[in-house]
Design an enzyme around this catalytic site. Structure first.
Site, short mmCIF file in Angstrom:
data_model
loop_
_atom_site.label_atom_id
_atom_site.label_comp_id
_atom_site.label_asym_id
_atom_site.label_seq_id
_atom_site.Cartn_x
_atom_site.Cartn_y
_atom_site.Cartn_z
N THR A 17 18.85 -80.99 91.72
CA THR A 17 19.83 -80.94 92.82
C THR A 17 19.26 -80.04 93.92
O THR A 17 19.80 -78.95 94.19
CB THR A 17 21.19 -80.40 92.34
OG1 THR A 17 21.00 -79.12 91.70
CG2 THR A 17 21.83 -81.35 91.35
N CYS A 73 16.41 -71.65 91.47
CA CYS A 73 17.87 -71.52 91.39
C CYS A 73 18.48 -70.70 92.53
O CYS A 73 19.28 -71.23 93.31
CB CYS A 73 18.25 -70.89 90.05
SG CYS A 73 17.88 -71.93 88.63
#
Length: 450
Positions: free
Chosen positions: A86, A263
């Site tokens: 993502t 992240c």
């Protein structure tokens, strides 16, 4: 349990291998033919300590396999995990959910019997609702439940994190899904791993909130480090002092060149965008993102200052390229911005990283890669410790001084004590330790090569 893991990337491969090690039957599905071919030969496409042995063992024992046939794997599974990427979407910074939604559509067409569909990918709040809608659209009669089960794996210690987690968050209101997820994670009950059941949207937001808080903690200590340099204080002692407070804790209070990786950068930005769309801006996180972006080039300015105010025509040695030790991940690594800024200032770059150079070659142009820290130091006007690999913690300082054109070390991870380095005749600069901020005189920067 029969499990399909969609995506054999970092999260999918680690999670799939660990589930197989628990005794479940796991099929990791991926579209990348080259990656699948490597995995079937026992070659791991990412660097993660212990993962190669885990994959090899469970593949040999028949609990872990790799395939590109998603429909076949899903139709035979009790649980399907969506663990695809993502990344930040170009142009607006929102999370790109196209891979998640494509996977959901394929899953919907392949479901047979009651199946739990789990979003393991880090996704914005409400993604589970859309995944459920897509599956229902593809297969109106399907019997399924969509669950959010965010991952909390740290690169470099992912297997330990998976097998001995602080918590397991399961977002669902469906009792049948809770029972299935409880069975999947039952082997961890021996470690008394807490399973926290909550709503799907709460689970989705918890992942983003956790990463944002840690990113904010890193950024906080980096700003305190800058203040320490101005006031002559030691940020490491400040961090220890506040870290002893149980309400604060010592973790993530290490001053450095800013956070990077797969992240924190994308998740903080995605949370900012989600909050803006919800008309509830998160100002602290917005500021965190801005400060971290600026900090990386600020570290390049620290190197320029250490070199007497200019690096034009000089060679700078970079030790460590990955965003942290024990990984080959170069995504948003501070080294990228630091190297670019130094190149913009006219410097030539030599660099070494124990495992990250293959990935770095794909992302950085115009630099020379060395075979060791000493090869990088040879002829350099300064060396810069960007990533705190163990290989850089006990360098032969006497040898470095002889090799370098001018003896300057810029330690962006505070690996060394200033007095230890300077007693070998090497000028030293660190982050947030005021006692080393004025150590550069013209004599130290004169030619020193023997």
């Amino acid at each position: 349990m029969r499990i399909t893991m969609i995506g054999a990337g970092y999260v999918g491969l680690v999670s799939g291998a660990c589930f197989a090690d628990f005794g479940h039957q796991v099929c990791c599905v991926d579209r990348d033919a080259e990656k699948l071919a490597m995995l079937k030969l026992g070659k791991i496409p990412i660097y993660e300590p212990g993962l190669d042995d885990l994959v090899t063992t469970n593949t040999a024992q028949g609990r872990l396999r790799f395939d590109d046939n998603l429909a076949d794997a899903v139709s035979q599974s009790d649980v399907v995990f969506i663990a695809v990427g993502t990344p930040s979407r170009r142009g607006d910074g929102h999370a790109d959910l196209s891979f998640v939604y494509d996977a959901a559509a394929e899953v919907g067409r392949a479901l047979k019997g009651f199946t739990v569909v789990v979003t393991k990918s880090t996704v914005p709040v409400g993604t589970g609702d859309e995944v459920e809608r897509i599956i229902r659209e593809q297969n109106p009669t399907a019997d399924f439940a969509v669950v959010s089960n965010p991952e909390f794996l740290r690169e470099g210690s992912a297997i330990e994190d998976f097998k001995r987690p602080d918590r397991i968050i399961v977002g669902t209101d469906a009792e049948r899904a809770k029972a299935v997820m409880g069975e999947i994670y039952r082997p961890l009950s021996l470690n008394v791993a807490p399973i926290f059941y909550t709503s799907r949207r709460t689970a989705e937001l918890t992942k983003y909130a956790g990463n944002a808080f840690l990113a904010m903690k890193i950024t906080f200590i980096n700003e305190i480090a800058d203040l320490c340099e101005r006031l002559g204080a030691d940020v490491q002692d400040v961090a220890r002092g506040i870290g002893m407070d149980n309400r604060i804790g010592a973790k993530f209070l290490h001053a450095g060149p800013g956070y990077g990786g797969s992240c924190f950068p994308k998740d903080t930005l995605a949370l900012v965008k989600t909050a803006q769309d919800a008309a509830s801006p998160v100002r602290l996180i917005e500021t965190t993102v801005s400060i971290n972006d600026q900090r990386k080039r600020a570290m390049a300015r620290k190197v320029v200052e250490a070199c007497g105010g200019s690096v034009r025509g000089k060679t700078i040695g970079i030790l460590g390229l990955t965003f942290k030790p024990n990984t080959d991940d170069m995504r948003d690594a501070p080294s990228l911005a630091i190297i670019q800024a130094l190149q913009d200032a006219g410097a030539s770059i030599k660099a070494y990283d124990p495992v990250g150079m293959e990935q770095a070659r794909k992302m950085i142009e115009g630099i020379e890669f060395g075979e060791s820290a000493y090869a990088v130091a040879d002829g350099a006007h300064a060396i810069v410790i960007v990533t705190e690999w163990n290989a850089f913690r006990s360098l032969d300082l006497k040898r470095l001084r002889v090799l370098m054109a001018t003896p300057v070390m810029v330690d962006l991870r505070n690996v060394y004590r200033g007095e230890e380095v300077m007693k070998h005749g090497i000028a030293y600069s660190s982050v947030g330790r005021g006692d080393t901020r004025s150590m550069f005189d013209s004599a130290m920067l004169s030619s020193n090569r023997i």
